[in-house]
Every structure is written in structure tokens, then in C-alpha cells.
Design an enzyme around this catalytic site. Structure first.
Site, PDB file in Angstrom:
ATOM      1  N   HIS A 226     -14.690  -3.829  16.171  1.00  0.00           N
ATOM      2  CA  HIS A 226     -15.754  -3.791  17.180  1.00  0.00           C
ATOM      3  C   HIS A 226     -15.998  -2.381  17.685  1.00  0.00           C
ATOM      4  O   HIS A 226     -15.089  -1.587  17.874  1.00  0.00           O
ATOM      5  CB  HIS A 226     -15.543  -4.793  18.310  1.00  0.00           C
ATOM      6  CG  HIS A 226     -14.422  -4.527  19.263  1.00  0.00           C
ATOM      7  ND1 HIS A 226     -14.573  -3.734  20.377  1.00  0.00           N
ATOM      8  CD2 HIS A 226     -13.145  -4.957  19.281  1.00  0.00           C
ATOM      9  CE1 HIS A 226     -13.435  -3.713  21.051  1.00  0.00           C
ATOM     10  NE2 HIS A 226     -12.534  -4.434  20.402  1.00  0.00           N
ATOM     11  N   ASP A 246      -8.809   0.532  21.124  1.00  0.00           N
ATOM     12  CA  ASP A 246      -9.590  -0.713  21.251  1.00  0.00           C
ATOM     13  C   ASP A 246     -11.068  -0.386  21.374  1.00  0.00           C
ATOM     14  O   ASP A 246     -11.585  -0.258  22.460  1.00  0.00           O
ATOM     15  CB  ASP A 246      -9.073  -1.482  22.481  1.00  0.00           C
ATOM     16  CG  ASP A 246      -9.685  -2.863  22.631  1.00  0.00           C
ATOM     17  OD1 ASP A 246     -10.360  -3.319  21.704  1.00  0.00           O
ATOM     18  OD2 ASP A 246      -9.491  -3.471  23.697  1.00  0.00           O
ATOM     19  N   GLU A 280     -18.234  -6.977  21.753  1.00  0.00           N
ATOM     20  CA  GLU A 280     -17.031  -7.820  21.625  1.00  0.00           C
ATOM     21  C   GLU A 280     -16.364  -8.021  22.972  1.00  0.00           C
ATOM     22  O   GLU A 280     -15.909  -9.118  23.330  1.00  0.00           O
ATOM     23  CB  GLU A 280     -16.052  -7.174  20.638  1.00  0.00           C
ATOM     24  CG  GLU A 280     -14.828  -8.033  20.305  1.00  0.00           C
ATOM     25  CD  GLU A 280     -13.629  -7.811  21.210  1.00  0.00           C
ATOM     26  OE1 GLU A 280     -12.636  -8.551  21.082  1.00  0.00           O
ATOM     27  OE2 GLU A 280     -13.674  -6.904  22.074  1.00  0.00           O
ATOM     28  N   GLU A 281     -16.295  -6.932  23.739  1.00  0.00           N
ATOM     29  CA  GLU A 281     -15.516  -6.952  24.989  1.00  0.00           C
ATOM     30  C   GLU A 281     -16.117  -7.856  26.058  1.00  0.00           C
ATOM     31  O   GLU A 281     -15.508  -8.087  27.090  1.00  0.00           O
ATOM     32  CB  GLU A 281     -15.391  -5.519  25.542  1.00  0.00           C
ATOM     33  CG  GLU A 281     -14.660  -4.541  24.629  1.00  0.00           C
ATOM     34  CD  GLU A 281     -13.155  -4.765  24.598  1.00  0.00           C
ATOM     35  OE1 GLU A 281     -12.681  -5.795  25.116  1.00  0.00           O
ATOM     36  OE2 GLU A 281     -12.461  -3.900  24.041  1.00  0.00           O
ATOM     37  N   ASP A 308      -8.777  -4.970  14.858  1.00  0.00           N
ATOM     38  CA  ASP A 308      -9.012  -4.661  16.273  1.00  0.00           C
ATOM     39  C   ASP A 308      -7.690  -4.176  16.857  1.00  0.00           C
ATOM     40  O   ASP A 308      -6.791  -4.993  17.102  1.00  0.00           O
ATOM     41  CB  ASP A 308      -9.509  -5.915  17.002  1.00  0.00           C
ATOM     42  CG  ASP A 308      -9.851  -5.613  18.465  1.00  0.00           C
ATOM     43  OD1 ASP A 308      -9.684  -4.458  18.894  1.00  0.00           O
ATOM     44  OD2 ASP A 308     -10.277  -6.558  19.166  1.00  0.00           O
ATOM     45  N   HIS A 385      -8.658  -0.849  27.755  1.00  0.00           N
ATOM     46  CA  HIS A 385      -9.594  -1.215  28.831  1.00  0.00           C
ATOM     47  C   HIS A 385      -9.462  -0.291  30.039  1.00  0.00           C
ATOM     48  O   HIS A 385      -9.854  -0.666  31.141  1.00  0.00           O
ATOM     49  CB  HIS A 385      -9.429  -2.685  29.256  1.00  0.00           C
ATOM     50  CG  HIS A 385      -9.604  -3.645  28.121  1.00  0.00           C
ATOM     51  ND1 HIS A 385      -9.366  -4.992  28.229  1.00  0.00           N
ATOM     52  CD2 HIS A 385     -10.005  -3.447  26.838  1.00  0.00           C
ATOM     53  CE1 HIS A 385      -9.603  -5.590  27.072  1.00  0.00           C
ATOM     54  NE2 HIS A 385      -9.990  -4.659  26.201  1.00  0.00           N
TER      55      HIS A 385
HETATM   56  N1  BES Z   1      -8.577  -5.883  21.308  1.00  0.00           N
HETATM   57  C1  BES Z   1      -8.688  -6.887  22.307  1.00  0.00           C
HETATM   58  C2  BES Z   1      -7.866  -8.128  21.966  1.00  0.00           C
HETATM   59  C3  BES Z   1      -6.364  -7.999  22.106  1.00  0.00           C
HETATM   60  C4  BES Z   1      -5.814  -7.321  23.160  1.00  0.00           C
HETATM   61  C5  BES Z   1      -5.553  -8.607  21.189  1.00  0.00           C
HETATM   62  C6  BES Z   1      -4.424  -7.227  23.271  1.00  0.00           C
HETATM   63  C7  BES Z   1      -4.179  -8.542  21.308  1.00  0.00           C
HETATM   64  C8  BES Z   1      -3.616  -7.836  22.362  1.00  0.00           C
HETATM   65  C9  BES Z   1     -10.156  -7.279  22.496  1.00  0.00           C
HETATM   66  O1  BES Z   1     -11.014  -6.179  22.454  1.00  0.00           O
HETATM   67  C10 BES Z   1     -10.298  -7.900  23.849  1.00  0.00           C
HETATM   68  O2  BES Z   1     -10.166  -7.221  24.825  1.00  0.00           O
HETATM   69  N2  BES Z   1     -10.565  -9.205  23.871  1.00  0.00           N
HETATM   70  C11 BES Z   1     -10.693  -9.899  25.121  1.00  0.00           C
HETATM   71  C12 BES Z   1     -11.226 -11.294  24.929  1.00  0.00           C
HETATM   72  C13 BES Z   1     -12.695 -11.358  24.548  1.00  0.00           C
HETATM   73  C14 BES Z   1     -13.103 -12.794  24.311  1.00  0.00           C
HETATM   74  C15 BES Z   1     -13.567 -10.718  25.592  1.00  0.00           C
HETATM   75  C16 BES Z   1      -9.317  -9.964  25.769  1.00  0.00           C
HETATM   76  O3  BES Z   1      -8.316 -10.173  25.075  1.00  0.00           O
HETATM   77  O4  BES Z   1      -9.253  -9.813  26.982  1.00  0.00           O
HETATM   78 ZN    ZN Z   2     -10.692  -5.062  24.255  1.00  0.00          ZN
END
Ligand code: BES
Ligand code: ZN
Length: 523
Positions: A226, A246, A280-281, A308, A385
Site C-alpha cells: 500500500h 508501513d 489502505e490505512e 505490508d 502510524h
Molecule cells: N501494516 C498495517 C497492518 C499491521 C500492523 C499488520 C502491525 C501487522 C502488525 C496496516 O497498514 C494497518 O495499519 N492496518 C490497520 C487496519 C486497516 C483495516 C485500517 C491496522 O492494523 O490498524
Molecule cells: Zn498501517
């Protein structure tokens, strides 16, 4: 739980998962626990619910030893999603846990798939590809060309944008930059196109590079990552969100795959697509629109790999294969690829526990997806983040990402090199007919043959002999195989361990006519 979670940063967390605008109603699906949180902050009653079947439980929000959660479809104010995000973070110490749906019908279709009661047309037609690993002659030299420094440069370039949030200038400009970068990498290749995928509801575009398959182009392999980034503390134009790990690391990893394939002159038989998803975020929105449009068009995507977060080594193993919201048969293939091509690496498994990245968008549409990840779930990069998700905080080098880039290349070449009907089958056939007088010879080729079996055979009248040889035209005394029986029914084959030119020679031992058939795997 996510080590980046800070209970006090609630205001920031409001923006972390959804960042929606107030006013609009949206359809979402979510599990029992997230629904309970939603019901605390707003009065909603599910319009529909479904419990995943045992067969699908692995792709649901269930965890081992716990009953599979039911999944509920509800309509909420987009603004309520902010409160849901906050509550999920506060109470469940995690993010995500819900999926957007474009309409109630789309949400219902998704629920039915969870319950195992309905299948998409695309799913019914879906090809389960061969997972035979047989492209060593192509993969190994390409792996040796891949360099961490290139990945590091792309991470540096992408994280130089103030942020890549899906609604900011940085989000838009980084998409344009990546389109240009991929276009430059693909220069000179008429079979590669680079396009942006426009999303109606926000500014940032996804970027898609396509290497068109030579002879099995309707079957598609997807490498994804992403493009967007987020800072949980705020989402203004000026908020710093470098998103180096990320997920600039994932975009940079697949970019190095593209660069290497072009540099090595690799031409896949299946189509290979590189996708850098927008948004994605904020709920996997970019990938969800793309996966939905592919499923609606019945595109035969035979496999998806999502990268990711690839550059922060937080755990003892090198690569963790995430087992939820992914396909277990493809995950086994991915594990075998690591054993074959990256045998020094240590492999583990883990789960997010929710649809944590874009692989979940493809899984929701019935496609086979995998997520090889940088660390165990609770040992991932603690800076994501935030303004501190920088290249420096991954050690200013991309050695960890290189492992994932190599895995993605091996995956794309092993799947990308198969013709219709899967791999291992020599399936280019050419036929020649004619006649020969006594002692007359005629040569054929070069046949541009790939690794595998090259076979030539004849039928006909009289007595015609057959010879085949790599690199140069055979004679009746120098050949790699010959067949010189007393009729014109001859057959011989060569097992090629490297791609190369093969020539065939026919000789009239007695005058006769022939039909020559040559079958081989194209390069
Ligand atoms: N890269 C993350 C996902 C992640 C974080 C996987 C830490 C494993 C460990 C992704 O960009 C993300 O932040 N995803 C969101 C959920 C999405 C549905 C908005 C998350 O995990 O908070
Ligand atoms: Zn993220």
C-alpha cells in the site's frame, strides 16, 4: 497486541483506522466483539449476520481454541466509524475489525461467502494454479541481481513526502511519482503498461504496473503493497507521516522485483501485476475497490501476495507467514519457495486476528492471498502510524526488505511462468509437413525452448530419420537425441536444464513424406 498502541492517544486513534467524513451512511461488516463496541457508541441492529463454516473459519476472524465469530452487516453513519475505531482500540487493543461495503447487496454477498453459502462467478471459475517449483534456471540468476540499496532508495524517496495520506497533496503526488518511477523502469518494454486506478471518493490513486503474459495472459498474478501512510495523531496536509516501513517498504520491495524482471529480460507467460494501493490505512478501501472490480469482471487472478511492512526485523525468525485471511494452500507454496530459494532464512507463522491489510480485500472476493510479514504480530515496528516511522528507525538499510523482495520475485516467476493447464507441461506445439528424397536433409529451428522437456516426433511414409540438438543444427553424427528406426515414425526428446535454442534435422533414409511435430515449453 500492537506495540504501537498507546492508550492515551485516543484523539489520534480516532483518525487511525477510518478517518471518515460525517454525514454519509455506509455499510460495514464486523465480528461479534467489534459489534459490541459499536453498540456501545451508537444504537445499531445488524441487518444480517452469518457464522463462518468450519471450512472458512481459517479465513474469518476466528482464532485457535476459540469459537468462530459471527459476522454482522450493519449500516452506520460514517462518523460513527471514528467512534468505533476508538472503541476497538480502547477496549480490544487492536485496530480494524470491520470492512466497508459499497452497498447493502455487496455486503450481503460478502456475508454469504463468509457463511460458505454462495460463491462469486469469479470464484467458481478460479484456477487453482500448480505450485510445482521448477523455475530455478530463471529465478536464481534474477535473485542474485536484487539489491537492498535500490529498495532503500525507494523507501527514502517515498518517505520524503510529508505524508501519503489518501486525501492530501502528498498522497496524490506520491502516486504520480510512483507511476513515473515504474514507467521509467519499464522503458523499452512494449509488454509493460503503468496506469493509475482512480477512486471516486478520494483523491489518491492506486498505481498498477502490468507485464502482459506471453501466451496465458488471462491468468493474473498480483504483487501488492500500500502506497498511503497515516499518522494516528492527525491527518492534515502538514502532519508528518513518513510511513517508511508501513508501507514504503512493501512498495519498494515490489518495485525491486519489477526492476529486476526488466533488467533480466524476463517475460512471463501469465500476466503479472504490481499494485500500490491507495487508502489502505483508512479501511483497505483502495484494494477493496480494485478486488471488487476484478471480481465483477471475472478476472482470473490465480494468486496474490501482499507485502505490508518488510523492513523491521523485530523477531527471531526472518519471515512470518500470516495464516488468517489468507489461503493455506498458497501459504504452503510460499513456505516451500523460501525453503527452495532462501534456505538460510527462518520462517514462522502468526495472525493479525483481523483483516489487517490489503490481502483481506482479495480473500473476501474468494481469491488466494498470502501475507509474508516482517515480524511476529506483537513484535512489529513500534513506530508505525507516527512521525517516527522513518528509514533511520529501520536501520537506514533495507536488508530485511530484500528477503521479501526475493520471495516475491520467486513467487511471481514460479506462478508467472506457467502456461494454461499449469506448470510442468510442455505446451507449445509446432507442426511441419513436407517430403524428402533419398539422403536429402532439412533443418528446423531454432526453437526458443524453456527449461523442461523438448520433444520432436514424426509420422509419414518411406523412412525418415530424426535428430535434435541444442545450440546448433545437428548432423547425423552430432546430436543430443536421434531416432532412426526403419519407418518414418520417429520420436526423440531432450531434457533442457536451461533455456536455449534447439534445432531439428530430418534425413530421408529412403524417400518419403513427413509430418514433424515439435513440442516444448516456451522461454
Ligand atoms: N501494516 C498495517 C497492518 C499491521 C500492523 C499488520 C502491525 C501487522 C502488525 C496496516 O497498514 C494497518 O495499519 N492496518 C490497520 C487496519 C486497516 C483495516 C485500517 C491496522 O492494523 O490498524
Ligand atoms: Zn498501517
Amino acid at each position: 497486541m500492537r506495540s504501537s498502541f498507546k492508550p492515551l492517544a485516543l484523539a489520534g486513534l480516532l483518525a487511525l483506522c477510518s478517518a471518515a467524513q460525517a454525514g454519509d451512511k455506509v455499510w460495514i461488516s464486523l465480528g461479534d466483539a467489534a459489534l459490541a463496541q459499536l453498540q456501545k457508541v451508537t444504537a445499531v441492529t445488524p441487518g444480517a449476520s452469518a457464522t463462518p463454516t468450519a471450512a472458512l473459519a481459517g479465513a474469518s476472524a476466528s482464532t485457535a481454541g476459540r469459537r468462530a465469530e459471527s459476522i454482522h452487516l450493519v449500516q452506520v453513519d460514517e462518523a460513527a466509524l471514528l467512534q468505533l475505531s476508538a472503541a476497538v482500540h480502547q477496549e480490544l487493543k487492536r485496530c480494524g475489525g470491520f470492512m466497508f461495503h459499497a452497498s447493502q447487496a455487496e455486503g450481503l454477498a460478502s456475508l454469504q461467502r463468509h457463511a460458505g453459502t454462495a460463491k462469486l462467478a469469479a470464484v467458481a471459475a478460479l484456477t487453482r494454479p500448480s505450485y510445482v517449483i521448477d523455475q530455478q534456471a530463471v529465478v536464481t540468476p534474477l535473485l542474485n541481481q536484487m539489491q537492498a540499496s535500490n529498495i532503500g532508495q525507494t523507501i527514502t524517496d517515498l518517505s520524503a513526502y510529508v505524508n501519503r495520506y489518501y486525501q492530501t497533496a502528498g498522497g496524490v503526488n506520491s502516486s504520480d511519482w510512483l507511476k513515473q518511477r515504474w514507467t521509467t523502469l519499464a522503458a523499452g518494454r512494449a509488454d509493460i503498461t503503468v496506469e493509475q486506478f482512480t477512486h471516486a471518493s478520494w483523491k489518491q490513486k492506486s498505481v498498477i504496473a502490468t507485464i502482459k503474459g506471453t501466451d496465458n495472459a488471462s491468468e493474473v498474478v498480483v504483487l501488492g503493497a500500500h502506497l498511503d501512510s497515516i499518522n494516528q495523531a492527525g491527518t492534515t496536509e502538514a502532519t508528518r507521516a513518513p510511513g517508511a516501513d508501513d508501507d514504503a517498504s512493501g512498495v519498494a520491495s515490489i518495485t525491486e522485483v519489477l526492476r529486476t524482471m526488466v533488467a533480466g529480460g524476463y517475460k512471463p507467460r501469465r500476466t503479472i501485476k504490481f499494485m500500490a494501493y491507495a487508502a489502505e490505512e483508512v479501511g483497505l478501501r483502495g484494494s477493496q475497490e480494485i478486488a471488487t472490480s476484478y471480481a465483477n469482471a471475472g478476472v482470473n487472478v490465480v494468486g496474490v501476495m501482499q507485502l505490508d511492512m518488510t523492513n523491521y526485523k523485530g523477531s527471531v525468525n526472518d519471515i512470518y507467514i500470516y495464516t488468517d485471511y489468507t489461503d493455506s494452500a498458497q501459504n504452503t507454496f510460499v513456505t516451500n519457495l523460501i525453503q527452495t530459494y532462501l534456505p538460510t532464512l527462518k520462517v514462522g507463522t502468526d495472525k493479525c486476528g483481523y483483516g489487517c491489510s490489503d490481502h483481506a480485500s482479495w480473500t473476501a472476493k474468494g481469491y488466494y492471498a498470502s501475507l509474508p510479514f516482517e515480524a511476529a504480530f506483537n513484535q512489529d515496528n513500534p513506530y508505525i502510524h507516527t512521525a517516527n516511522d522513518t528509514f533511520a528507525n529501520s536501520g537506514n538499510q533495507a536488508d530485511h526488505s530484500l528477503k521479501f523482495a526475493r520471495l516475491a520475485l520467486a513467487y511471481a516467476v514460479e506462478l508467472g511462468s506457467d502456461g494454461a493447464g499449469g506448470g510442468g507441461v510442455p505446451d507449445k506445439t509446432e507442426t511441419f509437413t513436407g517430403s524428402l528424397t533419398l539422403n536429402q536433409t532439412r533443418s528446423f529451428g531454432p526453437f526458443k525452448a524453456g527449461v523442461g522437456s523438448f520433444k520432436a516426433s514424426t509420422t509419414g511414409t518411406g523412412d525418415i530419420d530424426l535428430y535434435a540438438r541444442r545450440t546448433t543444427v545437428p548432423t547425423t553424427t552430432t546430436y543430443d537425441c536421434k531416432s532412426d528406426g526403419a519407418t518414418s515414425a520417429e520420436s526423440c526428446s531432450i531434457n533442457l536444464t536451461a533455456n536455449g535454442d534447439v534445432y531439428v534435422l530430418l534425413k530421408g533414409y529412403k524417400a518419403g513424406s513427413y509430418s514433424l511435430t515439435v513440442t516444448y515449453r516456451p522461454q
